[in-house]
Design a protein around this motif. Structure first.
Motif, mmCIF file in Angstrom:
data_model
loop_
_atom_site.group_PDB
_atom_site.id
_atom_site.type_symbol
_atom_site.label_atom_id
_atom_site.label_comp_id
_atom_site.label_asym_id
_atom_site.label_seq_id
_atom_site.Cartn_x
_atom_site.Cartn_y
_atom_site.Cartn_z
ATOM 1 N N LEU A 67 1.497 -16.425 13.389
ATOM 2 C CA LEU A 67 2.529 -17.247 14.005
ATOM 3 C C LEU A 67 2.244 -17.454 15.492
ATOM 4 C CD1 LEU A 67 5.265 -18.687 13.678
ATOM 5 C CD2 LEU A 67 6.348 -16.507 14.220
ATOM 6 N N GLY A 68 1.872 -16.385 16.187
ATOM 7 C CA GLY A 68 1.562 -16.477 17.613
ATOM 8 C C GLY A 68 0.377 -17.389 17.903
ATOM 9 N N ILE A 69 -0.653 -17.298 17.070
ATOM 10 C CA ILE A 69 -1.836 -18.143 17.258
ATOM 11 C C ILE A 69 -1.494 -19.601 16.957
ATOM 12 C CG2 ILE A 69 -4.131 -18.653 16.339
ATOM 13 C CD1 ILE A 69 -4.476 -15.574 16.034
ATOM 14 N N ASP A 70 -0.812 -19.837 15.840
ATOM 15 C CA ASP A 70 -0.461 -21.209 15.447
ATOM 16 C C ASP A 70 0.428 -21.893 16.469
ATOM 17 O OD1 ASP A 70 -1.913 -20.886 13.139
ATOM 18 O OD2 ASP A 70 -0.162 -20.540 11.857
ATOM 19 N N ARG A 71 1.336 -21.138 17.079
ATOM 20 C CA ARG A 71 2.278 -21.718 18.046
ATOM 21 C C ARG A 71 1.748 -21.684 19.472
ATOM 22 N NH1 ARG A 71 8.094 -21.125 16.660
ATOM 23 N NH2 ARG A 71 8.234 -20.638 18.846
ATOM 24 N N ARG A 72 0.522 -21.169 19.653
ATOM 25 C CA ARG A 72 -0.111 -21.045 20.976
ATOM 26 C C ARG A 72 0.789 -20.282 21.942
ATOM 27 N NH1 ARG A 72 -3.436 -26.113 22.802
ATOM 28 N NH2 ARG A 72 -3.698 -24.540 24.376
ATOM 29 N N GLU A 73 1.251 -19.100 21.466
ATOM 30 C CA GLU A 73 2.189 -18.279 22.215
ATOM 31 C C GLU A 73 1.498 -17.426 23.276
ATOM 32 O OE1 GLU A 73 5.363 -18.320 22.158
ATOM 33 O OE2 GLU A 73 5.911 -19.249 20.266
ATOM 34 N N TRP A 74 2.318 -16.840 24.143
ATOM 35 C CA TRP A 74 1.904 -15.902 25.178
ATOM 36 C C TRP A 74 2.576 -14.570 24.881
ATOM 37 C CZ3 TRP A 74 -0.766 -17.480 29.782
ATOM 38 C CH2 TRP A 74 -1.095 -18.827 29.804
ATOM 39 N N SER A 84 -1.753 -18.446 25.485
ATOM 40 C CA SER A 84 -1.838 -19.778 24.898
ATOM 41 C C SER A 84 -2.488 -19.723 23.513
ATOM 42 C CB SER A 84 -2.599 -20.713 25.824
ATOM 43 O OG SER A 84 -2.439 -22.054 25.423
ATOM 44 N N GLY A 85 -2.130 -18.678 22.750
ATOM 45 C CA GLY A 85 -2.619 -18.531 21.392
ATOM 46 C C GLY A 85 -4.003 -17.932 21.250
#
Length: 113
Positions: A67-74, A84-85
């Motif tokens: 989920l974090g990678i797909d949403r380009r999370e921090w 940025s994922g």
């Protein structure tokens, strides 16, 4: 997914049904339920280790990371620090990076001056 009902002010009540992908887990199967969200935005290696410790035994760890990678999370997602994922080894330090001039830039500046 969750449904949210909003109530309007005054005499009328408006009901909206929204289906959202909510990044915050709502069930007990996630190890981070009840933890301070700031824990997952570490400023140093000690805080990073604390966040990773929470994630270590979580059965949803891979789902969280995906989920974090797909949403380009921090922050820490599935025990991995993301920016940025993209995985990162260490947290960024606050402030600007020190400016380092390369030897080429120094030589060019000398020729211009």
């Amino acid at each position: 997914m969750e449904i949210i009902t909003l109530f309007g002010e005054g005499f009328s009540t408006k009901t909206y049904e929204l289906t959202l992908k909510h990044p915050t887990p709502r069930t007990d199967e996630w190890a981070c339920v009840g933890e301070d969200p700031e824990l997952f935005h570490p400023e140093d290696l000690t805080q990073l280790a604390e966040a990773q410790e929470v994630c270590a035994g979580c059965p949803m760890r891979q789902t969280c990371l995906d989920l974090g990678i797909d949403r380009r999370e921090w922050g820490v997602w599935g025990g991995v620090l993301l920016e940025s994922g993209r995985p990162r080894d260490t947290p960024r330090t606050p402030g600007r990076k020190p400016y380092k001039r390369s030897q080429e830039a120094i030589a060019r500046a000398g020729r211009v001056a």
